[in-house]
Write an enzyme that holds these catalytic residues in place. Structure first.
Site, mmCIF file in Angstrom:
data_model
loop_
_atom_site.group_PDB
_atom_site.id
_atom_site.type_symbol
_atom_site.label_atom_id
_atom_site.label_comp_id
_atom_site.label_asym_id
_atom_site.label_seq_id
_atom_site.Cartn_x
_atom_site.Cartn_y
_atom_site.Cartn_z
ATOM 1 C CG ASN A 159 45.755 48.320 33.784
ATOM 2 O OD1 ASN A 159 45.764 47.139 34.156
ATOM 3 N ND2 ASN A 159 46.860 48.984 33.532
ATOM 4 C CD GLU A 191 55.453 42.135 35.341
ATOM 5 O OE1 GLU A 191 55.560 43.374 35.401
ATOM 6 O OE2 GLU A 191 56.378 41.396 34.994
ATOM 7 C CB CYS A 229 51.767 49.273 35.061
ATOM 8 S SG CYS A 229 52.068 48.332 33.559
HETATM 9 P P1 NAP Z 1 44.404 45.581 42.229
HETATM 10 O O1 NAP Z 1 43.383 46.327 42.958
HETATM 11 O O2 NAP Z 1 45.673 45.252 42.908
HETATM 12 O O3 NAP Z 1 43.688 44.226 41.722
HETATM 13 C C1 NAP Z 1 44.361 43.281 40.932
HETATM 14 C C2 NAP Z 1 43.680 41.925 41.062
HETATM 15 O O4 NAP Z 1 43.843 41.457 42.412
HETATM 16 C C3 NAP Z 1 42.167 41.968 40.810
HETATM 17 O O5 NAP Z 1 41.780 40.782 40.166
HETATM 18 C C4 NAP Z 1 41.606 42.013 42.225
HETATM 19 O O6 NAP Z 1 40.296 41.516 42.316
HETATM 20 C C5 NAP Z 1 42.580 41.090 42.941
HETATM 21 N N1 NAP Z 1 42.571 41.250 44.393
HETATM 22 C C6 NAP Z 1 42.023 42.240 45.141
HETATM 23 N N2 NAP Z 1 42.208 41.998 46.462
HETATM 24 C C7 NAP Z 1 42.894 40.836 46.545
HETATM 25 C C8 NAP Z 1 43.401 40.073 47.618
HETATM 26 N N3 NAP Z 1 43.240 40.435 48.885
HETATM 27 N N4 NAP Z 1 44.085 38.949 47.333
HETATM 28 C C9 NAP Z 1 44.292 38.554 46.047
HETATM 29 N N5 NAP Z 1 43.823 39.228 44.975
HETATM 30 C C10 NAP Z 1 43.132 40.366 45.219
HETATM 31 O O7 NAP Z 1 44.827 46.315 40.865
HETATM 32 P P2 NAP Z 1 43.915 47.054 39.802
HETATM 33 O O8 NAP Z 1 43.401 48.317 40.402
HETATM 34 O O9 NAP Z 1 42.942 46.101 39.195
HETATM 35 O O10 NAP Z 1 45.002 47.381 38.669
HETATM 36 C C11 NAP Z 1 45.828 48.497 38.702
HETATM 37 C C12 NAP Z 1 47.190 48.155 39.257
HETATM 38 O O11 NAP Z 1 47.798 47.147 38.455
HETATM 39 C C13 NAP Z 1 48.130 49.332 39.216
HETATM 40 O O12 NAP Z 1 48.846 49.398 40.409
HETATM 41 C C14 NAP Z 1 49.038 49.005 38.037
HETATM 42 O O13 NAP Z 1 50.300 49.622 38.085
HETATM 43 C C15 NAP Z 1 49.131 47.537 38.141
HETATM 44 N N6 NAP Z 1 49.553 46.979 36.854
HETATM 45 C C16 NAP Z 1 50.854 46.555 36.719
HETATM 46 C C17 NAP Z 1 51.306 46.080 35.489
HETATM 47 C C18 NAP Z 1 52.730 45.619 35.296
HETATM 48 O O14 NAP Z 1 53.045 45.114 34.231
HETATM 49 N N7 NAP Z 1 53.602 45.765 36.270
HETATM 50 C C19 NAP Z 1 50.422 46.029 34.404
HETATM 51 C C20 NAP Z 1 49.122 46.480 34.590
HETATM 52 C C21 NAP Z 1 48.685 46.948 35.818
HETATM 53 P P3 NAP Z 1 39.041 42.507 42.417
HETATM 54 O O15 NAP Z 1 39.068 43.349 41.198
HETATM 55 O O16 NAP Z 1 37.895 41.568 42.440
HETATM 56 O O17 NAP Z 1 39.186 43.300 43.678
#
Ligand code: NAP
Length: 511
Positions: free
Chosen positions: A177, A272, A306
């Site tokens: 994002n 995070e 987020c």
């Molecule tokens: P996501 O699906 O959890 O993916 C995040 C990262 O993890 C991607 O690089 C993904 O790779 C990788 N990943 C996927 N499966 C994995 C596994 N089994 N082991 C290790 N890594 C793995 O999150 P997203 O949909 O990209 O992002 C949205 C989420 O991020 C939301 O929940 C949001 O709240 C959170 N977020 C939090 C913050 C904060 O500051 N707290 C800031 C921004 C976003 P692939 O894309 O290749 O699957």
């Protein structure tokens, strides 16, 4: 729709991709200082949410590519460690200059990869340049302490200095994002702290980070200090589990964060994770301001933040007036092709994401919510949506929305709002709108979240103020000067001063 979607980049990026026979660019990845293909020579298609077409091919790295990247990071960490810290700052200044000079390439790449409106993407590029410019603020946190030992009978005659040292190799895993800012906000403090890094960007949005790696290369970062592995999610777990990775900095969903934590057992972890920011609007608030802030806080980046306002808890005595103000604002949020500068909201990252959000909207309506605006989706495009009188049984009140929806709940009083917020599994952000100083304090103190914003929507921005989660929203704190602390280890050096004749003598006791 504005015609076919194509990535066009300036000359400085020509080394990082080659045009395929069908005209689709194939991006290489960056390992050990060179632009390289995956060891098996396989790629994956990158589709844009704008029209679902393939805009690029990206290396599908595997375990042996990851191994190569971690080895390069480990072997080259001494290069960054032996560089004077001021030289590391100067590299950041040079990267900032490159990012600024090529801001249009970075901004359009973000728009094409994830669908963010081009009216918003330059903001993310500016935030990265600003984060780099403020690198000096990080460096101030790389300091230590002097501790005199003679306050304890155990350490009389000794002194200690406490140093902050690099952890070695940092593994950085980013979400889709903020594809440029979030990985950069991990790489910058890691390198300033003399660590080397392996980054695994989201496979929905890997190109932004590849452009950033090119900027670091051109700025003179020593080879092998920054490495990027593109490919499927499981690479993130392999990275977290790797014996030569000392610290893992992960931003993403709570579910994947748990998986990363399971693989990274015994390492320093910074997680995070997901968020669900409730905005509490009390009856003494400025309703016009509250409505404007809640709408912008819910709709920016199509709600894929987020820290997005993802439910409004408004006191019922002022709810009608508040809803009226909200409805005046929402019509401005025109949904459309994100490349058109007049568009305020583009598609979500992909069609599945839009369908998931629409499922939450349908569930809320089935359970009795009143649909005041939007509610439909077509392909990856979800209409900006307002739901009123959302019952507590609706899933949208508890699950992360990550889409452009404002669910409004009419609450009896402050206590009722706090009860709802307390029930949430998430604890990243919350907002409170009130003009009463004591109510503001009462609510802000009661909310179990990492950050409370008063009279505005939550916004982590460049990270000048620290942020991070409690409960299922993670652990550790992100931000300038804070992230770097998570990437350093404390080393204590104890000096015995007796040989210098400075050992303290303890008084003789009479009894
Ligand atoms: P996501 O699906 O959890 O993916 C995040 C990262 O993890 C991607 O690089 C993904 O790779 C990788 N990943 C996927 N499966 C994995 C596994 N089994 N082991 C290790 N890594 C793995 O999150 P997203 O949909 O990209 O992002 C949205 C989420 O991020 C939301 O929940 C949001 O709240 C959170 N977020 C939090 C913050 C904060 O500051 N707290 C800031 C921004 C976003 P692939 O894309 O290749 O699957």
């Amino acid at each position: 729709m504005m015609g076919s979607v194509e990535i066009k980049l300036g000359r400085i990026f020509s080394e990082i991709y080659e045009e395929g026979p069908d005209g689709v660019p194939e991006f290489k990845t960056f390992i050990d200082g060179s632009w390289t293909r995956s060891s098996e020579g396989t790629t994956f298609d990158l589709r844009t949410p704008i029209d679902g077409s393939v805009i690029a091919r990206v290396q599908r790295c595997n375990e042996s590519d990851l191994e190569r990247a971690v080895r390069a990071a480990k072997e080259n960490q001494r290069k960054i460690r032996s560089l004077a810290a001021i030289d590391r700052i100067e590299i950041m200044e040079e990267v900032a200059r490159i990012v600024r000079n090529h801001a249009d390439d970075f901004a359009m790449t973000i728009t094409l990869e994830m669908g963010r409106a081009i009216s918003e993407s330059p903001g993310e590029v500016r935030a990265v340049a600003e984060r780099l410019r403020l690198a000096m603020e990080d460096s101030r946190k790389v300091s230590g302490e002097y501790i005199p030992g003679d306050w304890s009978p155990d350490t009389v005659g000794k002194v200690a200095i406490v140093l902050r040292e690099p952890v070695g190799v940092v593994g950085a895993i980013g979400p889709f994002n903020y594809p440029l800012f979030i990985p950069s906000a991990k790489v910058i403090p890691a390198i300033l702290g003399a660590n080397s890094v392996v980054v695994k960007p989201s496979s929905s949005t890997p190109i932004s980070m590849l452009l950033m790696a090119r900027a670091f290369q051109l700025a003179g970062l020593p080879e092998g200090v920054l490495n990027v592995v593109t490919g499927p999610g499981y690479l993130g777990s392999l990275l977290a589990a790797h014996r030569d990775v000392g610290m893992v900095s992960f931003t993403g969903s709570t579910e994947v964060g748990r998986e990363v934590a399971r693989h990274g057992v015994g390492k320093m972890l910074h997680l995070e994770l997901g968020g669900k920011a409730y905005a509490i609007v009390l009856d003494d608030a400025d309703l016009k301001l509250s409505a404007a802030k809640c709408v912008e806080g819910a709709f920016r980046n199509a709600g894929q933040r987020c820290d997005a306002v993802s439910a409004v808890l408004v006191q019922e005595s002022v709810a009608d007036e508040f809803v009226e103000e909200v409805m005046k604002q929402v019509t401005e949020w025109r949904l459309g092709d994100p490349r058109d500068p007049s568009t305020k909201m583009g598609p979500l990252v992909n069609e599945q994401a839009a369908e998931r959000v629409n499922g939450l909207v349908r569930d809320a309506v089935e359970k009795g919510s009143v649909l005041l605006h939007g509610g439909e989706r077509e392909r990856a495009y979800h209409q900006p949506t307002v739901l009123d009188r959302v019952p507590e049984s609706a899933k949208i009140l508890w699950e992360e929305t990550f889409g452009p929806v404002i669910p409004i709940v009419r609450v009896r009083d402050e206590e009722h709002a706090l009860q709802i917020a307390e029930r949430s599994r998430y604890g990243l952000d919350a907002a409170v709108f009130t003009n009463n100083f004591y109510r503001m304090w009462r609510v802000a103190k009661a909310l179990r979240v990492g950050e409370v914003t008063v009279n505005d929507y939550p916004r982590h921005g460049v990270g000048f103020f620290p942020f991070g989660g409690v409960k299922d929203s993670g652990l550790g704190r992100e931000g300038i000067g804070y992230s770097i602390e998570e990437m350093m280890v404390i080393k204590t050096i104890v000096f015995n001063l007796e040989p210098a004749g400075l050992g303290k003598v303890r008084r003789t006791r009479t009894s």
